[in-house]
Motif scaffolding. Structure first.
Motif, PDB file in Angstrom:
ATOM      1  N   ARG A 196      13.852 -59.499  55.299  1.00 40.30           N
ATOM      2  CA  ARG A 196      13.597 -59.173  56.714  1.00 40.30           C
ATOM      3  C   ARG A 196      13.122 -57.738  56.857  1.00 40.30           C
ATOM      4  O   ARG A 196      12.281 -57.447  57.700  1.00 40.30           O
ATOM      5  CB  ARG A 196      14.866 -59.384  57.532  1.00 40.30           C
ATOM      6  CG  ARG A 196      15.261 -60.820  57.686  1.00 40.30           C
ATOM      7  CD  ARG A 196      16.389 -60.915  58.684  1.00 40.30           C
ATOM      8  NE  ARG A 196      17.314 -61.954  58.279  1.00 40.30           N
ATOM      9  CZ  ARG A 196      18.472 -62.170  58.875  1.00 40.30           C
ATOM     10  NH1 ARG A 196      18.857 -61.423  59.883  1.00 40.30           N
ATOM     11  NH2 ARG A 196      19.250 -63.134  58.457  1.00 40.30           N
ATOM     12  N   ALA A 210       9.462 -57.649  55.906  1.00 45.11           N
ATOM     13  CA  ALA A 210       8.669 -58.263  56.979  1.00 45.11           C
ATOM     14  C   ALA A 210       8.584 -57.326  58.188  1.00 45.11           C
ATOM     15  O   ALA A 210       7.520 -57.187  58.814  1.00 45.11           O
ATOM     16  CB  ALA A 210       9.261 -59.604  57.379  1.00 45.11           C
ATOM     17  N   ALA A 211       9.688 -56.667  58.511  1.00 47.05           N
ATOM     18  CA  ALA A 211       9.699 -55.750  59.647  1.00 47.05           C
ATOM     19  C   ALA A 211       8.807 -54.535  59.392  1.00 47.05           C
ATOM     20  O   ALA A 211       8.110 -54.067  60.303  1.00 47.05           O
ATOM     21  CB  ALA A 211      11.128 -55.302  59.959  1.00 47.05           C
ATOM     22  N   THR A 260       5.304 -55.652  60.011  1.00 48.82           N
ATOM     23  CA  THR A 260       5.065 -55.786  61.452  1.00 48.82           C
ATOM     24  C   THR A 260       4.914 -54.420  62.099  1.00 48.82           C
ATOM     25  O   THR A 260       4.017 -54.215  62.928  1.00 48.82           O
ATOM     26  CB  THR A 260       6.196 -56.592  62.107  1.00 48.82           C
ATOM     27  OG1 THR A 260       6.189 -57.916  61.574  1.00 48.82           O
ATOM     28  CG2 THR A 260       6.045 -56.642  63.620  1.00 48.82           C
ATOM     29  N   THR A 287      12.434 -57.701  66.405  1.00 49.31           N
ATOM     30  CA  THR A 287      11.640 -58.924  66.265  1.00 49.31           C
ATOM     31  C   THR A 287      12.115 -59.765  65.087  1.00 49.31           C
ATOM     32  O   THR A 287      12.239 -60.981  65.187  1.00 49.31           O
ATOM     33  CB  THR A 287      10.145 -58.586  66.098  1.00 49.31           C
ATOM     34  OG1 THR A 287       9.706 -57.911  67.276  1.00 49.31           O
ATOM     35  CG2 THR A 287       9.307 -59.820  65.857  1.00 49.31           C
ATOM     36  N   HIS A 288      12.384 -59.115  63.971  1.00 50.02           N
ATOM     37  CA  HIS A 288      12.789 -59.825  62.751  1.00 50.02           C
ATOM     38  C   HIS A 288      14.299 -59.976  62.604  1.00 50.02           C
ATOM     39  O   HIS A 288      14.758 -60.497  61.581  1.00 50.02           O
ATOM     40  CB  HIS A 288      12.196 -59.131  61.517  1.00 50.02           C
ATOM     41  CG  HIS A 288      10.720 -59.295  61.433  1.00 50.02           C
ATOM     42  ND1 HIS A 288      10.123 -60.412  60.910  1.00 50.02           N
ATOM     43  CD2 HIS A 288       9.704 -58.489  61.856  1.00 50.02           C
ATOM     44  CE1 HIS A 288       8.807 -60.292  60.989  1.00 50.02           C
ATOM     45  NE2 HIS A 288       8.536 -59.133  61.566  1.00 50.02           N
ATOM     46  N   VAL A 321      16.635 -57.938  61.865  1.00 50.91           N
ATOM     47  CA  VAL A 321      16.994 -57.412  60.548  1.00 50.91           C
ATOM     48  C   VAL A 321      18.492 -57.167  60.427  1.00 50.91           C
ATOM     49  O   VAL A 321      19.106 -57.548  59.442  1.00 50.91           O
ATOM     50  CB  VAL A 321      16.211 -56.111  60.241  1.00 50.91           C
ATOM     51  CG1 VAL A 321      16.712 -55.486  58.955  1.00 50.91           C
ATOM     52  CG2 VAL A 321      14.719 -56.399  60.163  1.00 50.91           C
TER      53      VAL A 321
END
Length: 153
Positions: A138, A141-142, A145, A90-91, A93
């Motif tokens: 990232r 953030a991942a 999530t 999604t991110h 990375v």
């Protein structure tokens, strides 16, 4: 010696002081475990030993006997990704991707222990995993999530 890797039992004839990294890669063919530095400083070789993140380059084969070893290849499946793997996608990375297996294994261990980590928790847990591409924002953030995805289960 008998090892269980990603749920599969294996018997290997290796020296007790052979690094687990080489047993996994060279003897058993688990190529998702990466060699980075060889001195437990980069995290590329991170696997789980009974659920705890360890550096396989500095874990002896004898120390893994009888333990449950999980590699990135056993964290999820193509049909059922682990929340960390989903979040990494999604991110977006990965850039070069070399460190990412170790990063994901470290993140999964963090989330198993701390389901709702703060930024400081994430930074502390992930600080030993180096990314030459600098995808740290990232990664953070991942992890957040993935924590959210796991809390929905």
């Amino acid at each position: 010696m008998k090892l269980t890797v990603d749920g599969t039992a294996h018997e290997v004839d290796v020296e007790e002081d052979m690094p687990l990294l080489w047993v996994l890669r060279d003897e058993l063919g688990y190529k998702g475990v990466k060699y980075g530095c060889g001195v437990a400083q980069c995290g590329a070789c991170t696997v789980h030993l009974n659920g705890a993140a360890v550096r396989s380059c500095q874990t002896w084969a004898a120390d893994a006997e009888g333990a449950e070893i999980t590699t990135i290849q056993g964290l999820g499946t193509p049909d059922a990704l682990h929340a960390v793997q989903e979040a990494w996608i999604t991110h977006q990375v990965a850039q070069c991707g070399y460190c990412q297996a170790g990063q994901m294994m470290q993140a999964a261990a963090l989330l198993a222990e701390t389901p709702a980590p703060s930024d400081a928790d994430i930074d502390d847990a992930m600080s030993g995993n180096l990314c030459r591409c600098g995808t740290y924002p990232r990664i953070r953030a991942a992890v957040k999530t993935a924590a959210a995805l796991l809390s929905e289960v």
